[in-house]
Write an enzyme that holds these catalytic residues in place. Structure first.
Site, PDB file in Angstrom:
ATOM      1  N   SER A 196      -2.357   1.673   9.655  1.00  0.00           N
ATOM      2  CA  SER A 196      -3.690   1.203   8.888  1.00  0.00           C
ATOM      3  C   SER A 196      -4.946   1.072   9.632  1.00  0.00           C
ATOM      4  CB  SER A 196      -3.381   0.128   8.004  1.00  0.00           C
ATOM      5  OG  SER A 196      -4.347  -0.733   7.815  1.00  0.00           O
TER       6      SER A 196
ATOM      7  N   TYR B 271      -0.393  -8.561   6.973  1.00  0.00           N
ATOM      8  CA  TYR B 271      -0.606  -7.289   6.865  1.00  0.00           C
ATOM      9  C   TYR B 271      -1.109  -6.570   8.229  1.00  0.00           C
ATOM     10  CZ  TYR B 271      -2.177  -2.750   4.970  1.00  0.00           C
ATOM     11  OH  TYR B 271      -2.226  -1.313   4.719  1.00  0.00           O
TER      12      TYR B 271
HETATM   13  P1  NAP Z   1       1.093   1.334  -3.385  1.00  0.00           P
HETATM   14  O1  NAP Z   1       0.175   2.078  -4.158  1.00  0.00           O
HETATM   15  O2  NAP Z   1       1.204  -0.038  -3.531  1.00  0.00           O
HETATM   16  O3  NAP Z   1       2.585   2.219  -3.104  1.00  0.00           O
HETATM   17  C1  NAP Z   1       3.521   1.095  -2.692  1.00  0.00           C
HETATM   18  C2  NAP Z   1       4.880   2.086  -2.617  1.00  0.00           C
HETATM   19  O4  NAP Z   1       5.783   1.403  -1.938  1.00  0.00           O
HETATM   20  C3  NAP Z   1       5.306   2.044  -4.352  1.00  0.00           C
HETATM   21  O5  NAP Z   1       6.081   3.434  -4.436  1.00  0.00           O
HETATM   22  C4  NAP Z   1       6.369   1.034  -4.047  1.00  0.00           C
HETATM   23  O6  NAP Z   1       7.223   1.008  -5.165  1.00  0.00           O
HETATM   24  C5  NAP Z   1       7.177   1.219  -2.590  1.00  0.00           C
HETATM   25  N1  NAP Z   1       7.520  -0.047  -1.921  1.00  0.00           N
HETATM   26  C6  NAP Z   1       6.983  -1.281  -1.813  1.00  0.00           C
HETATM   27  N2  NAP Z   1       8.042  -2.016  -1.248  1.00  0.00           N
HETATM   28  C7  NAP Z   1       8.849  -1.159  -1.226  1.00  0.00           C
HETATM   29  C8  NAP Z   1      10.242  -1.904  -0.569  1.00  0.00           C
HETATM   30  N3  NAP Z   1      10.616  -3.075  -0.163  1.00  0.00           N
HETATM   31  N4  NAP Z   1      11.216  -0.514  -0.429  1.00  0.00           N
HETATM   32  C9  NAP Z   1      10.845   0.384  -1.052  1.00  0.00           C
HETATM   33  N5  NAP Z   1       9.883   0.880  -1.805  1.00  0.00           N
HETATM   34  C10 NAP Z   1       8.725  -0.060  -1.571  1.00  0.00           C
HETATM   35  O7  NAP Z   1       0.644   1.533  -1.835  1.00  0.00           O
HETATM   36  P2  NAP Z   1      -0.324   2.866  -1.133  1.00  0.00           P
HETATM   37  O8  NAP Z   1      -1.706   2.489  -1.216  1.00  0.00           O
HETATM   38  O9  NAP Z   1       0.169   4.125  -1.592  1.00  0.00           O
HETATM   39  O10 NAP Z   1       0.335   2.720   0.419  1.00  0.00           O
HETATM   40  C11 NAP Z   1       1.396   3.244   0.934  1.00  0.00           C
HETATM   41  C12 NAP Z   1       1.431   2.813   2.496  1.00  0.00           C
HETATM   42  O11 NAP Z   1       0.018   3.081   3.140  1.00  0.00           O
HETATM   43  C13 NAP Z   1       1.631   1.372   2.738  1.00  0.00           C
HETATM   44  O12 NAP Z   1       2.286   1.055   3.759  1.00  0.00           O
HETATM   45  C14 NAP Z   1       0.238   0.991   2.995  1.00  0.00           C
HETATM   46  O13 NAP Z   1       0.233  -0.260   3.796  1.00  0.00           O
HETATM   47  C15 NAP Z   1      -0.526   2.074   3.668  1.00  0.00           C
HETATM   48  N6  NAP Z   1      -2.041   2.043   3.717  1.00  0.00           N
HETATM   49  C16 NAP Z   1      -2.542   1.971   2.516  1.00  0.00           C
HETATM   50  C17 NAP Z   1      -4.115   2.320   2.650  1.00  0.00           C
HETATM   51  C18 NAP Z   1      -4.759   2.263   1.160  1.00  0.00           C
HETATM   52  O14 NAP Z   1      -5.936   2.054   1.322  1.00  0.00           O
HETATM   53  N7  NAP Z   1      -4.299   2.295   0.186  1.00  0.00           N
HETATM   54  C19 NAP Z   1      -4.558   2.318   3.765  1.00  0.00           C
HETATM   55  C20 NAP Z   1      -3.841   2.323   4.871  1.00  0.00           C
HETATM   56  C21 NAP Z   1      -2.588   2.193   5.012  1.00  0.00           C
HETATM   57  P3  NAP Z   1       8.213  -0.134  -5.681  1.00  0.00           P
HETATM   58  O15 NAP Z   1       7.158  -1.258  -6.184  1.00  0.00           O
HETATM   59  O16 NAP Z   1       9.038   0.544  -6.856  1.00  0.00           O
HETATM   60  O17 NAP Z   1       9.224  -0.556  -4.798  1.00  0.00           O
HETATM   61  C1  GCO Z   2      -7.589  -4.484   2.305  1.00  0.00           C
HETATM   62  C2  GCO Z   2      -7.062  -2.982   2.028  1.00  0.00           C
HETATM   63  C3  GCO Z   2      -6.660  -2.161   3.510  1.00  0.00           C
HETATM   64  C4  GCO Z   2      -6.174  -0.952   3.293  1.00  0.00           C
HETATM   65  C5  GCO Z   2      -5.941  -0.224   4.454  1.00  0.00           C
HETATM   66  C6  GCO Z   2      -6.884   0.161   5.330  1.00  0.00           C
HETATM   67  O1  GCO Z   2      -7.302  -5.314   1.609  1.00  0.00           O
HETATM   68  O2  GCO Z   2      -8.130  -4.657   3.456  1.00  0.00           O
HETATM   69  O3  GCO Z   2      -5.702  -2.965   1.288  1.00  0.00           O
HETATM   70  O4  GCO Z   2      -5.592  -2.965   4.161  1.00  0.00           O
HETATM   71  O5  GCO Z   2      -4.862  -1.296   2.392  1.00  0.00           O
HETATM   72  O6  GCO Z   2      -4.576  -0.650   5.213  1.00  0.00           O
HETATM   73  O7  GCO Z   2      -6.551   0.985   6.180  1.00  0.00           O
END
Ligand code: NAP
Ligand code: GCO
Length: 262
Positions: free
Chosen positions: A143, A156
């Site tokens: 992230s 986080y």
């Molecule tokens: P999301 O929309 O909240 O999806 C998260 C997924 O993880 C869901 O399918 C959830 O399904 C599953 N999950 C959560 N806890 C779990 C567990 N203990 N065991 C198995 N599955 C689990 O999140 P996202 O935005 O797609 O993010 C995915 C990854 O990218 C995360 O690691 C997040 O930190 C990272 N990320 C996101 C962003 C962003 O801006 N969106 C940016 C940088 C990094 P269930 O609830 O059914 O388990």
């Molecule tokens: C926040 C956001 C970010 C994104 C992502 C950025 O609350 O600042 O959720 O943390 O998820 O991780 O790279």
């Protein structure tokens, strides 16, 4: 060398954790598009059923499992059912946006467990098989908070900072076995996880954080999960066999930019 072969994942099995929707689903879709067989997990049966249908609609015969990645027993049971895991994507993750002094220790630990300890557990589970088979790929979804902090995301950012260092350590310890462990660092991506930061305000205006992110991103937009397709295929394929311990940021330039003057 045929460049297409360099990026081909034919004959490989990829496990993408938390890939019912969002970034994980997009990464799984991209790896399938490059020829990989897909396995994924999540905790909710409802999410699983919907995801299986969505994968099917895209012509992807994904294998789906109910598995909480913090539970070693569930994980080893799932991996036994999958068989050889050639590519592991540690994607499952949660965030809690709470001021640190108001966050309970159990809330802090829950984020650390899912976002940092679980990638350790999952990587530990697949590395011995990768060594036996002559190599493998591990991709940790890091992230921007692997590099920067902000208000309310102490757990986080601590987890994602640790995940960056776990990535470098796995690369250091297992690179000799032809295992490449790298990270993808998405910027701000439009998924359910960030939906609260993009909610339209009662007066119909953008959420202040939404406007803030757009002003801080040279691309002038939020990323979409599809923006991660290329980085995922690259880090999962032979094309990255000499890349190890790196975090590839896919962030529209936000980490490079001081931000548009008001
Ligand atoms: P999301 O929309 O909240 O999806 C998260 C997924 O993880 C869901 O399918 C959830 O399904 C599953 N999950 C959560 N806890 C779990 C567990 N203990 N065991 C198995 N599955 C689990 O999140 P996202 O935005 O797609 O993010 C995915 C990854 O990218 C995360 O690691 C997040 O930190 C990272 N990320 C996101 C962003 C962003 O801006 N969106 C940016 C940088 C990094 P269930 O609830 O059914 O388990
Ligand atoms: C926040 C956001 C970010 C994104 C992502 C950025 O609350 O600042 O959720 O943390 O998820 O991780 O790279």
């Amino acid at each position: 060398m045929n460049v297409n072969e360099l990026f081909s994942l034919k004959g490989k099995t990829a496990l993408v954790t938390g890939a019912a929707y969002g970034i994980g689903f997009a990464i799984a879709e991209a790896l399938a598009g490059a020829g990989a067989d897909i396995a994924f997990c999540c905790r909710s049966g409802e999410h699983l059923d919907t995801a299986l249908e969505n994968y099917r609609k895209k012509g992807i015969a994904a294998k789906g499992f109910i598995c909480d990645v913090t539970d070693e027993a569930q994980l080893s049971d799932m991996i036994e059912k999958i068989g050889a895991v050639d590519i592991l994507v540690n994607n499952a993750g949660i965030i809690k946006r709470i001021p640190m002094t108001e966050m309970s220790v159990s809330e802090f630990k829950e984020v650390i467990d899912i976002d940092l300890t679980a990638p350790f557990i999952c990587s530990k589970a697949v590395i011995p098989g990768m060594i036996k088979r002559g190599g493998g790929k591990i991709i940790n979804v890091c992230s921007m908070m692997s590099e920067l902090g902000r208000e309310t995301v102490s757990a986080y950012a601590s987890a994602k900072g640790g995940l960056k260092m776990l990535t470098k350590n796995i690369a250091s310890e297992y690179g000799q076995y032809n295992i490449q462990c790298n990270g993808i660092g998405p910027g701000y991506i439009a998924t359910p996880q960030t939906a609260p930061l993009r909610e339209i305000q009662p007066d119909g205006s953008r959420h202040p954080f939404d406007s803030f992110i757009i002003s801080k991103t040279p691309a002038g937009r939020w990323g979409s999960p599809e923006d991660l397709y290329g980085a995922a295929v690259f880090l999962a394929s032979k094309a990255s066999d000499f890349v190890n311990g790196q975090i590839l940021y896919v962030d529209g330039g936000i980490l490079a930019y001081i931000g548009r003057q008001p």
